[in-house]
Design a protein around this motif. Structure first.
Motif, PDB file in Angstrom:
ATOM      1  N   ILE A   1       0.837  -1.202   0.000  1.00 20.08           N
ATOM      2  CA  ILE A   1       0.000   0.000   0.000  1.00 20.08           C
ATOM      3  C   ILE A   1       0.870   1.249   0.000  1.00 20.08           C
ATOM      4  CG2 ILE A   1      -1.798   1.266   1.241  1.00 20.08           C
ATOM      5  CD1 ILE A   1      -2.628  -1.427   2.514  1.00 20.08           C
ATOM      6  N   GLY A   2       0.543   2.188  -0.891  1.00 21.75           N
ATOM      7  CA  GLY A   2       1.239   3.461  -0.943  1.00 21.75           C
ATOM      8  C   GLY A   2       0.269   4.617  -1.083  1.00 21.75           C
ATOM      9  N   GLU A   3      -0.792   4.591  -0.298  1.00 26.31           N
ATOM     10  CA  GLU A   3      -1.792   5.655  -0.357  1.00 26.31           C
ATOM     11  C   GLU A   3      -2.386   5.892   1.029  1.00 26.31           C
ATOM     12  OE1 GLU A   3      -5.852   4.686  -1.956  1.00 26.31           O
ATOM     13  OE2 GLU A   3      -4.763   3.032  -2.929  1.00 26.31           O
ATOM     14  N   VAL A   4      -3.278   6.885   1.107  1.00 30.62           N
ATOM     15  CA  VAL A   4      -3.945   7.243   2.357  1.00 30.62           C
ATOM     16  C   VAL A   4      -5.192   6.384   2.507  1.00 30.62           C
ATOM     17  CG1 VAL A   4      -5.061   9.088   3.660  1.00 30.62           C
ATOM     18  CG2 VAL A   4      -3.065   9.597   2.232  1.00 30.62           C
ATOM     19  N   VAL A   5      -5.326   5.723   3.652  1.00 30.25           N
ATOM     20  CA  VAL A   5      -6.488   4.889   3.921  1.00 30.25           C
ATOM     21  C   VAL A   5      -7.002   5.179   5.328  1.00 30.25           C
ATOM     22  CG1 VAL A   5      -5.760   3.052   2.355  1.00 30.25           C
ATOM     23  CG2 VAL A   5      -5.087   2.950   4.762  1.00 30.25           C
ATOM     24  N   VAL A   6      -8.204   4.713   5.581  1.00 28.67           N
ATOM     25  CA  VAL A   6      -8.825   4.807   6.906  1.00 28.67           C
ATOM     26  C   VAL A   6      -9.126   3.395   7.374  1.00 28.67           C
ATOM     27  CG1 VAL A   6     -10.864   5.568   8.194  1.00 28.67           C
ATOM     28  CG2 VAL A   6      -9.824   7.083   6.480  1.00 28.67           C
ATOM     29  N   VAL A   7      -8.753   3.057   8.598  1.00 30.73           N
ATOM     30  CA  VAL A   7      -9.024   1.735   9.167  1.00 30.73           C
ATOM     31  C   VAL A   7      -9.903   1.912  10.400  1.00 30.73           C
ATOM     32  CG1 VAL A   7      -8.037  -0.273  10.341  1.00 30.73           C
ATOM     33  CG2 VAL A   7      -6.943   0.639   8.281  1.00 30.73           C
ATOM     34  N   MET A   8     -11.074   1.281  10.365  1.00 35.61           N
ATOM     35  CA  MET A   8     -12.017   1.310  11.486  1.00 35.61           C
ATOM     36  C   MET A   8     -12.765  -0.015  11.530  1.00 35.61           C
ATOM     37  SD  MET A   8     -11.904   4.298  13.147  1.00 35.61           S
ATOM     38  CE  MET A   8     -13.507   4.513  13.951  1.00 35.61           C
ATOM     39  N   HIS A   9     -13.500  -0.245  12.604  1.00 35.31           N
ATOM     40  CA  HIS A   9     -14.295  -1.471  12.744  1.00 35.31           C
ATOM     41  C   HIS A   9     -15.170  -1.702  11.506  1.00 35.31           C
ATOM     42  CE1 HIS A   9     -13.213  -2.118  16.910  1.00 35.31           C
ATOM     43  NE2 HIS A   9     -14.102  -3.080  17.034  1.00 35.31           N
ATOM     44  N   ALA A  10     -15.233  -2.972  11.073  1.00 31.53           N
ATOM     45  CA  ALA A  10     -16.110  -3.346   9.969  1.00 31.53           C
ATOM     46  C   ALA A  10     -17.405  -3.972  10.462  1.00 31.53           C
ATOM     47  CB  ALA A  10     -15.394  -4.321   9.037  1.00 31.53           C
ATOM     48  N   GLY A  11     -17.527  -4.174  11.739  1.00 31.48           N
ATOM     49  CA  GLY A  11     -18.722  -4.761  12.345  1.00 31.48           C
ATOM     50  C   GLY A  11     -18.635  -4.573  13.837  1.00 31.48           C
ATOM     51  N   LEU A  12     -19.419  -5.331  14.571  1.00 29.90           N
ATOM     52  CA  LEU A  12     -19.451  -5.150  16.014  1.00 29.90           C
ATOM     53  C   LEU A  12     -18.392  -5.969  16.747  1.00 29.90           C
ATOM     54  CD1 LEU A  12     -23.308  -5.049  16.634  1.00 29.90           C
ATOM     55  CD2 LEU A  12     -21.699  -3.163  16.272  1.00 29.90           C
ATOM     56  N   SER A  13     -17.737  -6.900  16.050  1.00 26.74           N
ATOM     57  CA  SER A  13     -16.705  -7.703  16.704  1.00 26.74           C
ATOM     58  C   SER A  13     -15.397  -6.926  16.740  1.00 26.74           C
ATOM     59  CB  SER A  13     -16.507  -9.026  15.963  1.00 26.74           C
ATOM     60  OG  SER A  13     -15.727  -8.828  14.796  1.00 26.74           O
ATOM     61  N   ASP A  14     -14.429  -7.433  17.499  1.00 32.39           N
ATOM     62  CA  ASP A  14     -13.113  -6.809  17.593  1.00 32.39           C
ATOM     63  C   ASP A  14     -12.091  -7.513  16.722  1.00 32.39           C
ATOM     64  OD1 ASP A  14     -13.623  -4.677  19.323  1.00 32.39           O
ATOM     65  OD2 ASP A  14     -13.492  -5.964  21.083  1.00 32.39           O
ATOM     66  N   THR A  15     -12.528  -8.284  15.738  1.00 36.60           N
ATOM     67  CA  THR A  15     -11.586  -9.052  14.925  1.00 36.60           C
ATOM     68  C   THR A  15     -11.643  -8.692  13.447  1.00 36.60           C
ATOM     69  OG1 THR A  15     -13.191 -10.840  14.614  1.00 36.60           O
ATOM     70  CG2 THR A  15     -11.699 -11.003  16.511  1.00 36.60           C
ATOM     71  N   ARG A  16     -12.539  -7.792  13.058  1.00 31.95           N
ATOM     72  CA  ARG A  16     -12.666  -7.482  11.629  1.00 31.95           C
ATOM     73  C   ARG A  16     -12.713  -5.968  11.445  1.00 31.95           C
ATOM     74  NH1 ARG A  16     -16.226  -7.570   7.022  1.00 31.95           N
ATOM     75  NH2 ARG A  16     -15.323  -8.916   5.401  1.00 31.95           N
ATOM     76  N   PHE A  17     -11.829  -5.454  10.561  1.00 29.39           N
ATOM     77  CA  PHE A  17     -11.690  -4.020  10.362  1.00 29.39           C
ATOM     78  C   PHE A  17     -11.660  -3.727   8.866  1.00 29.39           C
ATOM     79  CE2 PHE A  17      -9.749  -5.472  14.188  1.00 29.39           C
ATOM     80  CZ  PHE A  17     -10.205  -4.594  15.154  1.00 29.39           C
ATOM     81  N   ALA A  18     -12.315  -2.644   8.480  1.00 33.46           N
ATOM     82  CA  ALA A  18     -12.369  -2.263   7.070  1.00 33.46           C
ATOM     83  C   ALA A  18     -11.239  -1.296   6.743  1.00 33.46           C
ATOM     84  CB  ALA A  18     -13.716  -1.628   6.749  1.00 33.46           C
ATOM     85  N   ILE A  19     -10.708  -1.434   5.525  1.00 35.93           N
ATOM     86  CA  ILE A  19      -9.701  -0.514   4.991  1.00 35.93           C
ATOM     87  C   ILE A  19     -10.384   0.313   3.907  1.00 35.93           C
ATOM     88  CG2 ILE A  19      -7.439  -0.295   3.913  1.00 35.93           C
ATOM     89  CD1 ILE A  19      -6.878  -3.203   4.833  1.00 35.93           C
ATOM     90  N   HIS A  20     -10.604   1.591   4.181  1.00 40.66           N
ATOM     91  CA  HIS A  20     -11.307   2.473   3.252  1.00 40.66           C
ATOM     92  C   HIS A  20     -10.327   3.389   2.533  1.00 40.66           C
ATOM     93  CE1 HIS A  20     -15.113   1.439   5.293  1.00 40.66           C
ATOM     94  NE2 HIS A  20     -14.464   1.627   6.430  1.00 40.66           N
ATOM     95  N   ARG A  21     -10.588   3.679   1.276  1.00 39.73           N
ATOM     96  CA  ARG A  21      -9.788   4.688   0.567  1.00 39.73           C
ATOM     97  C   ARG A  21     -10.072   6.059   1.179  1.00 39.73           C
ATOM     98  NH1 ARG A  21      -9.458   3.223  -4.972  1.00 39.73           N
ATOM     99  NH2 ARG A  21      -7.281   2.702  -4.516  1.00 39.73           N
TER     100      ARG A  21
END
Length: 439
Positions: free
Chosen positions: A235-255
Protein backbone atom coordinates in the motif's frame (compact mmCIF):
# COMPACT_ATOMS: atom_id res chain seq x y z
CA UNK A 1 1.43 -16.30 41.55
CA UNK A 2 3.39 -14.26 44.08
CA UNK A 3 2.43 -14.40 47.79
CA UNK A 4 0.33 -11.61 49.30
CA UNK A 5 2.23 -8.52 50.40
CA UNK A 6 2.89 -7.99 54.12
CA UNK A 7 4.09 -4.37 54.34
CA UNK A 8 2.06 -1.27 53.45
CA UNK A 9 0.96 -2.28 49.93
CA UNK A 10 0.79 1.29 48.68
CA UNK A 11 4.55 1.63 48.73
CA UNK A 12 4.79 -1.14 46.13
CA UNK A 13 1.58 -0.50 44.20
CA UNK A 14 2.52 3.07 43.42
CA UNK A 15 5.69 1.87 41.66
CA UNK A 16 4.13 -0.87 39.50
CA UNK A 17 4.12 -0.22 35.73
CA UNK A 18 1.02 0.70 33.79
CA UNK A 19 -0.53 -2.42 32.32
CA UNK A 20 0.38 -4.62 35.32
CA UNK A 21 -2.52 -6.92 36.16
CA UNK A 22 -3.18 -7.48 39.88
CA UNK A 23 -5.65 -8.96 42.37
CA UNK A 24 -6.37 -6.53 45.21
CA UNK A 25 -7.99 -7.58 48.50
CA UNK A 26 -9.67 -5.42 51.15
CA UNK A 27 -10.04 -7.22 54.52
CA UNK A 28 -13.48 -5.64 54.79
CA UNK A 29 -14.59 -8.10 52.14
CA UNK A 30 -14.05 -6.48 48.73
CA UNK A 31 -11.86 -7.92 45.97
CA UNK A 32 -10.86 -6.48 42.61
CA UNK A 33 -8.98 -7.91 39.63
CA UNK A 34 -7.79 -5.55 36.95
CA UNK A 35 -5.05 -3.74 35.09
CA UNK A 36 -3.32 -0.67 36.47
CA UNK A 37 -4.07 2.41 34.35
CA UNK A 38 -2.88 6.01 34.81
CA UNK A 39 -4.48 8.00 37.60
CA UNK A 40 -6.17 11.30 36.80
CA UNK A 41 -5.55 14.82 38.01
CA UNK A 42 -8.22 14.62 40.69
CA UNK A 43 -6.99 11.36 42.22
CA UNK A 44 -6.42 11.74 45.94
CA UNK A 45 -3.72 10.23 48.09
CA UNK A 46 -3.34 6.43 47.91
CA UNK A 47 -5.82 6.09 45.02
CA UNK A 48 -5.11 3.22 42.64
CA UNK A 49 -6.95 3.21 39.33
CA UNK A 50 -7.76 -0.17 37.81
CA UNK A 51 -9.41 -1.23 34.59
CA UNK A 52 -11.62 -4.11 35.70
CA UNK A 53 -12.43 -7.25 33.74
CA UNK A 54 -15.78 -5.65 32.84
CA UNK A 55 -13.93 -2.84 31.08
CA UNK A 56 -14.94 -0.19 33.61
CA UNK A 57 -12.36 1.89 35.45
CA UNK A 58 -12.48 2.20 39.22
CA UNK A 59 -10.48 4.27 41.68
CA UNK A 60 -9.68 2.45 44.95
CA UNK A 61 -8.30 4.05 48.10
CA UNK A 62 -5.67 1.55 49.25
CA UNK A 63 -5.65 0.91 52.98
CA UNK A 64 -2.57 -0.07 54.94
CA UNK A 65 -4.13 -3.46 55.64
CA UNK A 66 -4.87 -4.26 51.98
CA UNK A 67 -3.04 -7.07 50.23
CA UNK A 68 -2.43 -7.77 46.55
CA UNK A 69 -1.02 -10.40 44.25
CA UNK A 70 0.39 -10.14 40.75
CA UNK A 71 -2.26 -11.69 38.52
CA UNK A 72 -1.62 -13.70 35.36
CA UNK A 73 -1.99 -11.83 32.11
CA UNK A 74 -5.45 -11.65 30.58
CA UNK A 75 -6.28 -14.40 28.09
CA UNK A 76 -5.28 -13.40 24.57
CA UNK A 77 -7.97 -11.87 22.40
CA UNK A 78 -9.42 -13.76 19.46
CA UNK A 79 -7.45 -11.53 17.11
CA UNK A 80 -4.19 -12.24 18.98
CA UNK A 81 -4.81 -15.98 18.88
CA UNK A 82 -5.47 -15.83 15.14
CA UNK A 83 -2.24 -13.90 14.57
CA UNK A 84 -0.28 -16.43 16.63
CA UNK A 85 -1.73 -19.37 14.67
CA UNK A 86 -1.08 -17.70 11.34
CA UNK A 87 2.58 -16.95 11.97
CA UNK A 88 4.51 -14.30 10.05
CA UNK A 89 2.93 -12.72 6.97
CA UNK A 90 4.69 -12.15 3.66
CA UNK A 91 3.33 -8.61 3.39
CA UNK A 92 3.23 -7.44 7.02
CA UNK A 93 6.67 -7.02 8.54
CA UNK A 94 6.77 -6.97 12.34
CA UNK A 95 9.76 -5.14 13.63
CA UNK A 96 9.81 -2.46 10.94
CA UNK A 97 9.49 1.00 12.46
CA UNK A 98 6.28 2.93 12.03
CA UNK A 99 5.23 6.27 13.42
CA UNK A 100 2.06 7.24 15.25
CA UNK A 101 1.13 10.87 14.63
CA UNK A 102 -1.38 12.10 17.19
CA UNK A 103 -3.84 14.93 16.60
CA UNK A 104 -6.27 14.45 19.51
CA UNK A 105 -9.78 13.04 19.32
CA UNK A 106 -11.48 10.22 21.22
CA UNK A 107 -8.78 7.69 20.33
CA UNK A 108 -6.29 9.86 22.24
CA UNK A 109 -8.54 10.91 25.11
CA UNK A 110 -9.62 9.82 28.56
CA UNK A 111 -12.34 10.57 31.06
CA UNK A 112 -12.08 13.99 32.70
CA UNK A 113 -13.50 13.29 36.14
CA UNK A 114 -13.96 16.98 36.87
CA UNK A 115 -16.35 17.57 33.96
CA UNK A 116 -17.59 14.05 33.26
CA UNK A 117 -16.48 14.42 29.63
CA UNK A 118 -13.28 13.40 27.92
CA UNK A 119 -10.02 15.27 27.40
CA UNK A 120 -7.08 14.61 25.06
CA UNK A 121 -4.27 12.37 26.27
CA UNK A 122 -1.03 14.34 26.20
CA UNK A 123 2.45 13.06 25.51
CA UNK A 124 4.06 9.85 24.32
CA UNK A 125 4.24 8.20 27.73
CA UNK A 126 0.55 8.67 28.49
CA UNK A 127 -0.45 7.32 25.06
CA UNK A 128 1.71 4.21 25.40
CA UNK A 129 0.40 3.70 28.95
CA UNK A 130 -3.10 3.49 27.54
CA UNK A 131 -2.06 1.35 24.55
CA UNK A 132 0.78 -0.90 25.83
CA UNK A 133 0.12 -3.56 23.15
CA UNK A 134 0.92 -1.07 20.39
CA UNK A 135 4.60 -2.01 20.64
CA UNK A 136 3.94 -5.76 20.43
CA UNK A 137 4.67 -6.08 16.70
CA UNK A 138 7.53 -3.62 16.33
CA UNK A 139 8.85 -0.19 17.23
CA UNK A 140 6.45 2.74 17.17
CA UNK A 141 7.61 6.32 17.35
CA UNK A 142 4.95 8.65 18.76
CA UNK A 143 4.91 12.12 17.17
CA UNK A 144 2.43 14.58 18.73
CA UNK A 145 1.22 17.02 16.05
CA UNK A 146 -1.98 18.54 17.41
CA UNK A 147 -3.91 18.31 20.66
CA UNK A 148 -7.43 19.00 19.40
CA UNK A 149 -10.82 17.47 18.94
CA UNK A 150 -11.42 17.00 15.24
CA UNK A 151 -14.02 19.77 14.91
CA UNK A 152 -11.19 22.19 15.75
CA UNK A 153 -8.90 20.97 12.97
CA UNK A 154 -8.92 23.49 10.10
CA UNK A 155 -7.72 23.38 6.46
CA UNK A 156 -4.37 24.98 7.29
CA UNK A 157 -3.81 22.09 9.71
CA UNK A 158 -4.19 19.60 6.84
CA UNK A 159 -1.13 21.10 5.16
CA UNK A 160 0.85 21.04 8.41
CA UNK A 161 -0.07 17.40 8.95
CA UNK A 162 0.80 16.45 5.35
CA UNK A 163 4.22 18.09 5.63
CA UNK A 164 4.81 16.25 8.91
CA UNK A 165 3.91 12.96 7.21
CA UNK A 166 6.43 13.59 4.43
CA UNK A 167 9.11 14.51 6.98
CA UNK A 168 8.40 11.43 9.10
CA UNK A 169 8.84 9.15 6.09
CA UNK A 170 12.15 10.85 5.31
CA UNK A 171 13.21 10.18 8.90
CA UNK A 172 12.83 6.44 8.37
CA UNK A 173 9.24 5.41 9.12
CA UNK A 174 8.05 2.38 7.15
CA UNK A 175 4.43 3.45 7.47
CA UNK A 176 2.45 6.04 9.39
CA UNK A 177 -0.65 5.83 11.58
CA UNK A 178 -2.54 9.05 12.30
CA UNK A 179 -4.78 9.05 15.38
CA UNK A 180 -7.60 11.46 14.64
CA UNK A 181 -11.05 12.35 15.91
CA UNK A 182 -13.78 10.66 13.91
CA UNK A 183 -16.10 13.61 13.26
CA UNK A 184 -13.95 15.24 10.56
CA UNK A 185 -11.67 12.30 9.82
CA UNK A 186 -13.11 12.03 6.28
CA UNK A 187 -12.12 15.62 5.49
CA UNK A 188 -8.56 15.05 6.68
CA UNK A 189 -8.16 11.73 4.88
CA UNK A 190 -9.29 13.37 1.63
CA UNK A 191 -6.98 16.35 2.14
CA UNK A 192 -3.94 14.12 2.76
CA UNK A 193 -4.84 12.08 -0.33
CA UNK A 194 -4.60 15.18 -2.53
CA UNK A 195 -1.62 16.74 -0.75
CA UNK A 196 0.47 13.52 -0.76
CA UNK A 197 0.27 12.10 -4.30
CA UNK A 198 3.35 9.90 -3.80
CA UNK A 199 3.99 7.83 -0.69
CA UNK A 200 6.60 5.14 0.06
CA UNK A 201 4.21 3.33 2.40
CA UNK A 202 0.74 3.45 3.90
CA UNK A 203 -0.71 6.47 5.72
CA UNK A 204 -3.45 5.05 7.92
CA UNK A 205 -5.95 7.32 9.65
CA UNK A 206 -7.67 5.73 12.61
CA UNK A 207 -10.08 6.89 15.29
CA UNK A 208 -12.25 5.60 18.07
CA UNK A 209 -15.90 5.99 18.92
CA UNK A 210 -15.36 5.22 22.63
CA UNK A 211 -12.62 6.62 24.86
CA UNK A 212 -9.95 4.15 26.09
CA UNK A 213 -11.15 4.09 29.69
CA UNK A 214 -14.67 2.94 28.77
CA UNK A 215 -15.66 -0.72 28.64
CA UNK A 216 -16.62 -0.77 24.96
CA UNK A 217 -13.58 1.18 23.82
CA UNK A 218 -12.55 0.41 20.25
CA UNK A 219 -9.33 2.41 20.37
CA UNK A 220 -6.95 -0.44 21.19
CA UNK A 221 -8.23 -2.83 18.54
CA UNK A 222 -8.49 -0.07 15.91
CA UNK A 223 -4.92 1.06 16.60
CA UNK A 224 -3.54 -2.47 16.43
CA UNK A 225 -5.28 -3.07 13.10
CA UNK A 226 -4.06 0.27 11.78
CA UNK A 227 -0.49 -0.50 12.84
CA UNK A 228 -0.62 -3.80 10.94
CA UNK A 229 -1.84 -2.03 7.80
CA UNK A 230 0.91 0.60 8.21
CA UNK A 231 3.47 -2.21 7.85
CA UNK A 232 1.91 -3.63 4.67
CA UNK A 233 4.32 -3.27 1.73
CA UNK A 234 1.60 -3.34 -0.91
CA UNK A 235 0.00 0.00 0.00
CA UNK A 236 1.24 3.46 -0.94
CA UNK A 237 -1.79 5.65 -0.36
CA UNK A 238 -3.95 7.24 2.36
CA UNK A 239 -6.49 4.89 3.92
CA UNK A 240 -8.82 4.81 6.91
CA UNK A 241 -9.02 1.73 9.17
CA UNK A 242 -12.02 1.31 11.49
CA UNK A 243 -14.29 -1.47 12.74
CA UNK A 244 -16.11 -3.35 9.97
CA UNK A 245 -18.72 -4.76 12.34
CA UNK A 246 -19.45 -5.15 16.01
CA UNK A 247 -16.70 -7.70 16.70
CA UNK A 248 -13.11 -6.81 17.59
CA UNK A 249 -11.59 -9.05 14.93
CA UNK A 250 -12.67 -7.48 11.63
CA UNK A 251 -11.69 -4.02 10.36
CA UNK A 252 -12.37 -2.26 7.07
CA UNK A 253 -9.70 -0.51 4.99
CA UNK A 254 -11.31 2.47 3.25
CA UNK A 255 -9.79 4.69 0.57
CA UNK A 256 -9.14 8.14 2.00
CA UNK A 257 -11.25 9.93 -0.62
CA UNK A 258 -14.27 7.63 -0.50
CA UNK A 259 -15.15 7.29 3.17
CA UNK A 260 -17.73 8.91 5.43
CA UNK A 261 -18.77 8.60 9.05
CA UNK A 262 -22.31 7.22 8.82
CA UNK A 263 -23.24 6.82 12.48
CA UNK A 264 -22.69 9.11 15.44
CA UNK A 265 -21.68 6.44 17.97
CA UNK A 266 -21.47 2.89 16.57
CA UNK A 267 -17.99 1.43 16.41
CA UNK A 268 -18.52 0.43 12.75
CA UNK A 269 -19.57 3.97 11.86
CA UNK A 270 -17.51 4.36 8.67
CA UNK A 271 -18.53 3.24 5.19
CA UNK A 272 -17.00 3.49 1.74
CA UNK A 273 -19.05 5.46 -0.78
CA UNK A 274 -20.68 3.61 -3.69
CA UNK A 275 -18.88 0.33 -3.13
CA UNK A 276 -17.05 -1.99 -0.77
CA UNK A 277 -13.90 -0.97 1.10
CA UNK A 278 -10.45 -1.61 -0.35
CA UNK A 279 -9.98 -4.55 1.97
CA UNK A 280 -10.29 -5.93 5.46
CA UNK A 281 -8.09 -6.82 8.40
CA UNK A 282 -9.35 -10.06 9.89
CA UNK A 283 -7.31 -11.57 12.67
CA UNK A 284 -3.79 -12.02 11.30
CA UNK A 285 -4.78 -11.52 7.67
CA UNK A 286 -4.86 -8.32 5.63
CA UNK A 287 -6.99 -9.03 2.59
CA UNK A 288 -7.03 -6.44 -0.20
CA UNK A 289 -10.13 -6.80 -2.36
CA UNK A 290 -9.70 -3.79 -4.64
CA UNK A 291 -6.79 -2.25 -6.46
CA UNK A 292 -4.57 -0.05 -4.27
CA UNK A 293 -1.89 2.44 -5.20
CA UNK A 294 1.54 0.81 -4.70
CA UNK A 295 4.33 2.52 -2.76
CA UNK A 296 6.33 5.11 -4.67
CA UNK A 297 10.07 4.43 -5.01
CA UNK A 298 10.64 8.20 -5.00
CA UNK A 299 9.51 8.70 -1.41
CA UNK A 300 6.90 11.03 0.01
CA UNK A 301 6.06 14.21 -1.87
CA UNK A 302 4.05 17.11 -0.44
CA UNK A 303 2.01 18.89 -3.12
CA UNK A 304 0.55 22.06 -1.62
CA UNK A 305 -0.71 24.65 -1.22
CA UNK A 306 -4.42 24.76 -0.51
CA UNK A 307 -6.30 27.93 -1.45
CA UNK A 308 -8.91 28.60 1.22
CA UNK A 309 -11.12 30.75 -1.02
CA UNK A 310 -13.38 27.78 -1.69
CA UNK A 311 -16.81 27.20 -0.12
CA UNK A 312 -19.17 24.28 0.52
CA UNK A 313 -22.91 25.06 0.48
CA UNK A 314 -25.64 22.53 1.27
CA UNK A 315 -29.05 23.16 -0.23
CA UNK A 316 -32.12 23.02 2.02
CA UNK A 317 -35.73 24.02 1.44
CA UNK A 318 -36.00 27.69 2.34
CA UNK A 319 -32.45 28.64 1.36
CA UNK A 320 -32.90 31.98 -0.40
CA UNK A 321 -30.77 33.24 -3.30
CA UNK A 322 -29.79 36.24 -1.18
CA UNK A 323 -28.39 34.06 1.61
CA UNK A 324 -26.60 31.79 -0.83
CA UNK A 325 -25.09 34.60 -2.89
CA UNK A 326 -23.93 36.37 0.24
CA UNK A 327 -22.24 33.19 1.44
CA UNK A 328 -20.10 32.90 -1.70
CA UNK A 329 -18.94 36.52 -1.79
CA UNK A 330 -15.17 36.60 -2.21
CA UNK A 331 -14.95 32.92 -3.21
CA UNK A 332 -13.00 31.66 -6.22
CA UNK A 333 -14.90 28.39 -6.18
CA UNK A 334 -17.89 26.73 -4.54
CA UNK A 335 -19.07 23.16 -4.15
CA UNK A 336 -22.85 22.78 -4.00
CA UNK A 337 -24.31 19.77 -2.20
CA UNK A 338 -27.62 19.37 -3.97
CA UNK A 339 -30.58 17.10 -3.45
CA UNK A 340 -31.03 13.87 -5.37
CA UNK A 341 -29.11 13.90 -8.64
CA UNK A 342 -27.66 17.31 -7.83
CA UNK A 343 -30.48 19.85 -7.66
CA UNK A 344 -30.97 23.37 -6.32
CA UNK A 345 -34.28 25.23 -6.51
CA UNK A 346 -34.62 27.01 -9.84
CA UNK A 347 -34.65 30.44 -8.12
CA UNK A 348 -30.91 29.95 -7.53
CA UNK A 349 -29.96 29.60 -11.19
CA UNK A 350 -29.58 33.35 -11.79
CA UNK A 351 -27.01 33.99 -9.06
CA UNK A 352 -25.16 30.81 -10.00
CA UNK A 353 -24.96 31.99 -13.62
CA UNK A 354 -23.67 35.40 -12.51
CA UNK A 355 -21.03 33.75 -10.32
CA UNK A 356 -19.81 31.55 -13.19
CA UNK A 357 -19.67 34.55 -15.54
CA UNK A 358 -17.59 36.40 -12.91
CA UNK A 359 -15.02 33.56 -12.93
CA UNK A 360 -16.19 31.54 -9.91
CA UNK A 361 -15.94 27.78 -10.37
CA UNK A 362 -19.26 26.20 -9.32
CA UNK A 363 -19.36 22.41 -8.90
CA UNK A 364 -22.25 20.13 -7.95
CA UNK A 365 -22.35 17.01 -5.76
CA UNK A 366 -25.20 15.07 -4.20
CA UNK A 367 -26.19 14.89 -0.55
CA UNK A 368 -27.25 11.27 -1.08
CA UNK A 369 -25.14 8.56 0.51
CA UNK A 370 -25.06 6.47 -2.67
CA UNK A 371 -25.32 7.29 -6.37
CA UNK A 372 -24.02 10.27 -8.29
CA UNK A 373 -24.86 13.76 -9.50
CA UNK A 374 -26.23 13.79 -13.06
CA UNK A 375 -27.55 16.93 -14.81
CA UNK A 376 -29.29 15.16 -17.68
CA UNK A 377 -32.27 13.52 -15.99
CA UNK A 378 -34.42 16.44 -14.81
CA UNK A 379 -34.97 19.96 -16.15
CA UNK A 380 -33.42 21.50 -13.01
CA UNK A 381 -30.15 19.72 -13.65
CA UNK A 382 -30.11 20.82 -17.27
CA UNK A 383 -30.68 24.43 -16.21
CA UNK A 384 -27.78 24.27 -13.82
CA UNK A 385 -25.55 22.65 -16.41
CA UNK A 386 -26.38 25.38 -18.94
CA UNK A 387 -25.55 27.97 -16.27
CA UNK A 388 -22.03 26.53 -16.12
CA UNK A 389 -22.18 24.19 -13.14
CA UNK A 390 -19.65 21.33 -13.23
CA UNK A 391 -21.24 18.06 -12.07
CA UNK A 392 -18.76 15.90 -10.14
CA UNK A 393 -20.30 12.45 -10.52
CA UNK A 394 -20.00 10.47 -7.27
CA UNK A 395 -17.65 12.67 -5.25
CA UNK A 396 -18.67 13.11 -1.64
CA UNK A 397 -19.37 16.80 -0.92
CA UNK A 398 -16.56 16.92 1.64
CA UNK A 399 -14.11 15.28 -0.77
CA UNK A 400 -15.13 17.69 -3.52
CA UNK A 401 -14.65 20.66 -1.18
CA UNK A 402 -11.16 19.56 -0.19
CA UNK A 403 -10.26 18.85 -3.82
CA UNK A 404 -11.51 22.32 -4.76
CA UNK A 405 -9.14 23.92 -2.22
CA UNK A 406 -6.29 21.88 -3.68
CA UNK A 407 -7.24 22.74 -7.29
CA UNK A 408 -7.54 26.46 -6.49
CA UNK A 409 -4.05 26.29 -5.02
CA UNK A 410 -2.65 24.81 -8.23
CA UNK A 411 -4.38 26.81 -10.97
CA UNK A 412 -5.22 30.41 -11.72
CA UNK A 413 -7.89 30.29 -14.42
CA UNK A 414 -11.38 28.82 -13.92
CA UNK A 415 -10.86 26.44 -16.85
CA UNK A 416 -7.69 25.07 -15.25
CA UNK A 417 -9.46 24.59 -11.93
CA UNK A 418 -12.32 22.77 -13.65
CA UNK A 419 -9.85 20.50 -15.45
CA UNK A 420 -8.17 19.60 -12.16
CA UNK A 421 -11.53 18.88 -10.53
CA UNK A 422 -12.36 16.44 -13.35
CA UNK A 423 -9.00 14.68 -13.00
CA UNK A 424 -9.04 11.46 -10.97
CA UNK A 425 -6.06 12.23 -8.75
CA UNK A 426 -6.39 9.92 -5.73
CA UNK A 427 -8.95 7.29 -6.69
CA UNK A 428 -11.76 9.63 -5.68
CA UNK A 429 -14.09 8.75 -8.57
CA UNK A 430 -15.76 5.36 -8.36
CA UNK A 431 -17.20 5.64 -11.88
CA UNK A 432 -14.22 5.71 -14.26
CA UNK A 433 -15.75 8.01 -16.84
CA UNK A 434 -16.09 11.78 -17.28
CA UNK A 435 -19.40 13.45 -16.48
CA UNK A 436 -21.69 13.56 -19.48
CA UNK A 437 -21.34 16.81 -21.34
CA UNK A 438 -17.79 17.30 -19.99
CA UNK A 439 -15.80 15.07 -22.37
Amino acid sequence: MSPPTAKDPWETLRTLPMGQRIELHDPAGADWTGTIVPSHDLSGDRILQLKLESGYNVGIRVGTDFSFRAAPASPPSAASEERARAGPSSTVHPGEPIALLTTGGTIASRIDYETGGVRPVRGEREILDFYPDLLSEGPVRVVPVFDRLSENIAPNDWSILAERVALTFREGARGIVIAHGTDTLGFTSAALSFLLPELPGPVVLVGAQRSPDRPSSDGTSNLQAAARVARDRRIGEVVVVMHAGLSDTRFAIHRGTQVRKMHSSRRDAFRSRNGPPLGVVEGAEIRLESRVRPPSPRGARFDGPLDLSGRLLWYYPGLTPELAEGFVQGARGIVLAGTGLGHFASVHVDWIRRAVEAGVVVAMTTQCLEGLADPFVYATGRELHRAGVLFLDDLLPETAYVKLLWALGHATSPDEVRALLRLDRAGEFVARHPARGEE
